[in-house]
Write a protein that holds these residues in place. Structure first.
Motif, PDB file in Angstrom:
ATOM      1  N   GLU A  93       0.826  -1.217   0.000  1.00 16.17           N
ATOM      2  CA  GLU A  93       0.000   0.000   0.000  1.00 16.17           C
ATOM      3  C   GLU A  93       0.859   1.266   0.000  1.00 16.17           C
ATOM      4  N   LYS A  94       2.163   1.102  -0.286  1.00 17.87           N
ATOM      5  CA  LYS A  94       3.094   2.233  -0.407  1.00 17.87           C
ATOM      6  C   LYS A  94       3.067   3.156   0.811  1.00 17.87           C
ATOM      7  N   GLY A  95       3.019   2.557   1.998  1.00 18.60           N
ATOM      8  CA  GLY A  95       3.078   3.311   3.236  1.00 18.60           C
ATOM      9  C   GLY A  95       1.761   3.855   3.746  1.00 18.60           C
ATOM     10  N   ASP A  96       0.670   3.627   3.046  1.00 23.10           N
ATOM     11  CA  ASP A  96      -0.633   4.128   3.483  1.00 23.10           C
ATOM     12  C   ASP A  96      -1.131   3.257   4.645  1.00 23.10           C
ATOM     13  N   LEU A  97      -0.991   3.788   5.860  1.00 25.77           N
ATOM     14  CA  LEU A  97      -1.320   3.024   7.063  1.00 25.77           C
ATOM     15  C   LEU A  97      -2.781   2.607   7.103  1.00 25.77           C
ATOM     16  N   TYR A  98      -3.689   3.499   6.715  1.00 28.76           N
ATOM     17  CA  TYR A  98      -5.115   3.181   6.776  1.00 28.76           C
ATOM     18  C   TYR A  98      -5.478   2.038   5.831  1.00 28.76           C
ATOM     19  N   ARG A  99      -4.929   2.051   4.638  1.00 28.75           N
ATOM     20  CA  ARG A  99      -5.203   0.959   3.696  1.00 28.75           C
ATOM     21  C   ARG A  99      -4.550  -0.338   4.176  1.00 28.75           C
ATOM     22  N   ALA A 100      -3.330  -0.240   4.712  1.00 40.09           N
ATOM     23  CA  ALA A 100      -2.644  -1.432   5.216  1.00 40.09           C
ATOM     24  C   ALA A 100      -3.424  -2.047   6.373  1.00 40.09           C
ATOM     25  N   LEU A 101      -3.918  -1.217   7.282  1.00 36.65           N
ATOM     26  CA  LEU A 101      -4.718  -1.730   8.392  1.00 36.65           C
ATOM     27  C   LEU A 101      -6.022  -2.346   7.887  1.00 36.65           C
ATOM     28  N   GLY A 102      -6.625  -1.742   6.879  1.00 34.89           N
ATOM     29  CA  GLY A 102      -7.826  -2.318   6.283  1.00 34.89           C
ATOM     30  C   GLY A 102      -7.556  -3.698   5.711  1.00 34.89           C
ATOM     31  N   ARG A 103      -6.430  -3.854   5.033  1.00 32.98           N
ATOM     32  CA  ARG A 103      -6.051  -5.175   4.512  1.00 32.98           C
ATOM     33  C   ARG A 103      -5.817  -6.153   5.658  1.00 32.98           C
ATOM     34  N   TYR A 104      -5.130  -5.679   6.686  1.00 35.25           N
ATOM     35  CA  TYR A 104      -4.809  -6.554   7.819  1.00 35.25           C
ATOM     36  C   TYR A 104      -6.084  -7.131   8.421  1.00 35.25           C
ATOM     37  N   SER A 133     -10.879  -5.523   5.893  1.00 35.19           N
ATOM     38  CA  SER A 133     -11.932  -4.514   5.734  1.00 35.19           C
ATOM     39  C   SER A 133     -11.439  -3.341   4.887  1.00 35.19           C
ATOM     40  N   LEU A 134     -10.626  -3.636   3.888  1.00 33.58           N
ATOM     41  CA  LEU A 134     -10.069  -2.601   3.018  1.00 33.58           C
ATOM     42  C   LEU A 134     -11.172  -1.713   2.463  1.00 33.58           C
ATOM     43  N   GLY A 135     -10.969  -0.403   2.573  1.00 31.35           N
ATOM     44  CA  GLY A 135     -11.937   0.550   2.065  1.00 31.35           C
ATOM     45  C   GLY A 135     -12.962   1.003   3.093  1.00 31.35           C
ATOM     46  N   GLN A 136     -12.925   0.412   4.268  1.00 31.46           N
ATOM     47  CA  GLN A 136     -13.839   0.809   5.343  1.00 31.46           C
ATOM     48  C   GLN A 136     -13.014   1.502   6.430  1.00 31.46           C
ATOM     49  N   ALA A 137     -13.492   2.639   6.904  1.00 30.80           N
ATOM     50  CA  ALA A 137     -12.707   3.473   7.822  1.00 30.80           C
ATOM     51  C   ALA A 137     -12.758   3.022   9.276  1.00 30.80           C
ATOM     52  N   GLU A 138     -13.764   2.267   9.666  1.00 31.71           N
ATOM     53  CA  GLU A 138     -13.965   1.966  11.088  1.00 31.71           C
ATOM     54  C   GLU A 138     -12.753   1.294  11.736  1.00 31.71           C
ATOM     55  N   TYR A 139     -12.278   0.208  11.168  1.00 35.11           N
ATOM     56  CA  TYR A 139     -11.170  -0.530  11.784  1.00 35.11           C
ATOM     57  C   TYR A 139      -9.879   0.294  11.836  1.00 35.11           C
ATOM     58  N   PRO A 140      -9.397   0.858  10.724  1.00 36.59           N
ATOM     59  CA  PRO A 140      -8.180   1.671  10.829  1.00 36.59           C
ATOM     60  C   PRO A 140      -8.313   2.805  11.838  1.00 36.59           C
ATOM     61  N   ASN A 141      -9.479   3.431  11.901  1.00 35.85           N
ATOM     62  CA  ASN A 141      -9.692   4.508  12.870  1.00 35.85           C
ATOM     63  C   ASN A 141      -9.618   4.000  14.304  1.00 35.85           C
ATOM     64  N   MET A 142     -10.128   2.796  14.554  1.00 34.04           N
ATOM     65  CA  MET A 142     -10.053   2.228  15.908  1.00 34.04           C
ATOM     66  C   MET A 142      -8.606   1.948  16.298  1.00 34.04           C
ATOM     67  N   VAL A 143      -7.824   1.371  15.382  1.00 33.51           N
ATOM     68  CA  VAL A 143      -6.425   1.055  15.694  1.00 33.51           C
ATOM     69  C   VAL A 143      -5.628   2.334  15.922  1.00 33.51           C
ATOM     70  N   VAL A 144      -5.752   3.288  15.023  1.00 33.84           N
ATOM     71  CA  VAL A 144      -5.015   4.548  15.169  1.00 33.84           C
ATOM     72  C   VAL A 144      -5.483   5.281  16.430  1.00 33.84           C
TER      73      VAL A 144
END
Length: 194
Positions: A157-168, A171-182
């Motif tokens: 994801e070329k360093g894009d943390l939100y997209r990487a967390l979504g993949r992890y 839930s790629l493309g959904q903001a809820e999970y990356p927002n919770m982790v951050v």
């Protein structure tokens, strides 16, 4: 009623992880990831000084005390998190935030889709980059896999943390999970070195 009681009893052991998606890996990526998870070097703190290491361990141990009451295990856990995260080029505090969201610091947590352990690693990763004897509930193995996988996702994801967390989380493309982790990272685990 009995189902509700059973659910409440099992709640700490259940994790809310999504399902990472199994994707084909190129031979070169597979080789790098296999090398990463097979390394057997002993975990060690990677700080500029012993004073800095002591300060970080003391502060993080204090913050984690209610979630992991056993001091000896808590310190071992923190040393392993710090080592595996740093080794993978990740912020250890980010990894603590991810663990908080993924498993609530439950070593034996299992999600509804089968992800396991602290970092909620999907079992297909053992087939793709590991060996059958690797137990995803083992502290070091779980953290090694989780950090290696997150690093892989950050790279693609070329360093894009939100997209990487979504993949992890699957839930790629959904903001809820990356927002919770951050959010967990910044609210509970942010740390400034001395």
């Amino acid at each position: 009623m009995w189902r509700l009681i059973l659910l409440l009893l099992l709640w700490p052991a259940l994790a809310l992880a999504g399902g990472q998606r199994e994707e084909p890996l190129s031979a070169s990526v597979r080789a790098v990831m296999q090398k990463s998870v097979s390394d057997t070097a002993a975990p060690r703190l990677m700080f500029k000084s012993e004073t800095e290491a002591y300060a970080w361990l003391t502060e993080m141990s204090h913050r984690l005390q209610t979630r992991i009451p056993d001091k000896e295990f808590r310190l071992s856990f923190l040393k392993t998190v710090h080592y595996e995260a740093t080794r993978a080029g990740l912020d250890p505090q980010l990894v603590l935030g991810l663990i908080q969201v993924e498993s609530g610091f439950g070593k034996y947590a299992v999600s509804s889709v089968g992800a396991r352990g602290f970092m909620q690693v999907m079992p297909f990763w053992v087939n793709q980059i590991g060996t059958p004897e690797q137990n995803l509930f083992h502290l070091r193995i779980n953290l090694r896999y989780g950090c290696t996988i997150l690093r892989y996702y950050l790279d693609i994801e070329k360093g894009d943390l939100y997209r990487a967390l979504g993949r992890y989380n699957g839930s790629l493309g959904q903001a809820e999970y990356p927002n919770m982790v951050v959010g967990a990272w910044r609210r509970y685990w942010a740390y400034r070195a001395l």
